[in-house]
Enzyme design. Structure first.
Site: not given
Ligand code: GLU
Length: 468
Positions: A64, A69, A93, A98, A105, A361
């Site tokens: 979306h 990420k 998350k 935002d 993942k 990130s």
């Molecule tokens: N692995 C981390 C998480 O579970 C960070 C993911 C990221 O920075 O893209 O939120």
């Protein structure tokens, strides 16, 4: 009730929140399902010449918003269900804080302690090669990051492999985050998840009426805390929580746990563990050989910051903490969640509390696309303005200000200051948003977080005109 799979748990939490929304079933189905998963198997030539088949996955839960990420974990039990569940959590998350990304993942099924560095490099590079080949990585497609069992080194191998396989390298740095600072990483990313846990927890503890309901006074100062996991998340969470005035009474790692009701000095424990190879036998602390038992010891705040499903139906009734602050992803199962809510324990959920990592990130990704360090243009200007302001104040007052105070005020924001300030603001705003939703719907913070995420993702889909 027996425990169900990780993905089924996440979906149960989703369904519990979905009934509070008015979205049509089809839209809810689209938000909940995982869009695509790439399951791969590839050979690894080990250092001794033997061949081993490696199993790995990358799940892209929702487009979306793009890119998608989420981290990549190296763990011996990782499987498709787990990776999909974690990718779903990433979507929710990002929406809650935002951050304009969809969730993803990755996972590689290995126990990293059993492989040499050269083998880990070959595995990481081959995994990246597979992702490139199937269009599962790229600055605007899907951007991996560290997770359990991975760090900056793996991210730099990913970047290098991606770079060597793509011809347009202008934005290539943004294909992965959590990189070393010298290779396009951003200062403050390593500490970000733990720092975010601290900001989120501090905000939760600042509401006097919520604390009164738990029989606690407001503020972090003096609260007793047990942290499970001394990895990147657990260590930094413990560090910032201790600096914030709370007392770390218990620390748990896989080899065992230690407890001292009067408090433990985190840095001394880390040094002791480095020297002796174990957290156990720390001077003045009680040994708990069965590490899991440490979760049940007396404390105000319990921070599970290791892996999923550590608080389950079986031990949920024995938890003594009044607040559970989820540093890890999925540490409390859906069954345990119900029990803990009935017992009036406050759970600050993973989908909000550990979002600091992906938030920073996002800042790293922006920095890579901007090709300029945050603060580079404004730092000197800010310094000059502050100096002129303070000079004027000194002239009006007719006396000199304290030089240390002057220095603190004058210095313009560094990149790390800006990153931390963006993180702090994000965590405070997101907490107050979910707290308000929880009050409106008379529900717990996790359900409120999911309601918030569902509503935000729904808006994106509706704006795209997919569901007119
Ligand atoms: N692995 C981390 C998480 O579970 C960070 C993911 C990221 O920075 O893209 O939120």
């Amino acid at each position: 009730m027996s425990e169900i799979s990780f993905l089924a748990q996440v979906n149960r939490m989703f369904e519990k929140a979905a009934v509070h929304t008015k979205h049509p079933k089809g839209l809810l189905d689209q938000i909940r399902i995982c869009n695509s998963t790439y399951a791969m198997q590839f050979p690894l030539k080990r250092d001794d010449g033997s061949i081993e088949v490696i199993r790995a996955w990358r799940a892209e839960h929702s487009q979306h918003k793009t890119p998608t990420k989420g981290g990549i974990r190296y763990a011996p039990n990782v499987n498709e269900d787990e990776v999909t569940a974690l990718a779903s959590l990433m979507t929710y998350k990002c929406a809650i804080v935002d951050v304009p990304f969809g969730g993803a993942k990755g996972g590689i099924c290995i126990d990293r302690r059993k492989y040499s560095e050269a083998e880990l490099e070959r595995i990481t590079r081959r995994y990246t090669f597979e992702l490139v080949k199937k269009n599962f990585i790229g600055p605007g497609i899907d951007v991996p990051a560290p997770d359990y069992g991975t760090g900056a080194k793996e991210m730099s191998w990913i970047l290098d492999t991606y770079n060597s396989l793509t011809s347009d390298s202008l934005d290539a740095l943004a294909c992965v985050t959590g990189k070393p600072v010298g290779q396009g990483g951003v200062r403050g990313r390593k500490e970000a998840t733990g720092r975010g846990v601290f900001f989120g927890l501090r905000e939760a503890c600042s509401h006097a009426e919520d604390m009164a309901q738990l029989g606690l006074s407001p503020g972090l100062t003096g609260k007793t805390v047990i942290v499970q996991g001394l990895g990147n998340v657990g260590y930094h969470a413990a560090k910032f929580i201790q600096e914030g005035g709370a007392i770390i009474v218990g620390l748990a790692e896989y080899e065992g746990a230690i407890y001292n009701a009067n408090g433990l000095d985190l840095e001394k424990v880390v040094k002791h563990r480095k020297e002796t190879g174990s957290i156990l036998n720390f001077p003045g602390a009680e040994n708990i050989t069965h590490s899991q038992a440490a979760l049940e010891l007396p404390c105000d705040i319990l921070v599970p910051a290791a892996l999923e499903a550590v608080i389950v139906g079986e031990n949920a009734t024995r938890i003594q903490a009044k607040i559970i602050a989820e540093g890890a992803n999925g540490p409390v199962t859906a069954h345990a969640d119900t029990i803990l809510n009935e017992r009036g324990i406050m759970i600050i959920p993973d989908v909000f509390l550990n979002a600091g990592g992906v938030t920073v990130s996002y800042f790293e990704w922006l920095r890579n696309l901007q090709h300029v360090r945050f603060g580079r243009m404004s730092k000197r200007f800010e310094q000059n303005m502050q100096t002129r302001m303070l000079d004027a104040i000194q002239t009006i007052m007719g006396k000199k200000l304290d030089p240390q105070f002057m220095e603190e005020v004058i210095h313009g924001a560094s990149e790390e200051d800006l990153v931390n300030s963006g993180l702090e603001d994000t965590m405070i705003n997101a907490y107050n948003e979910i707290r308000m939703i929880a009050q409106q719907h008379k529900t717990d913070l996790r359900t409120a977080s999911f309601i918030n995420a569902i509503d935000k993702v729904a808006v994106s889909y509706l704006e795209m005109g997919i569901f007119p």
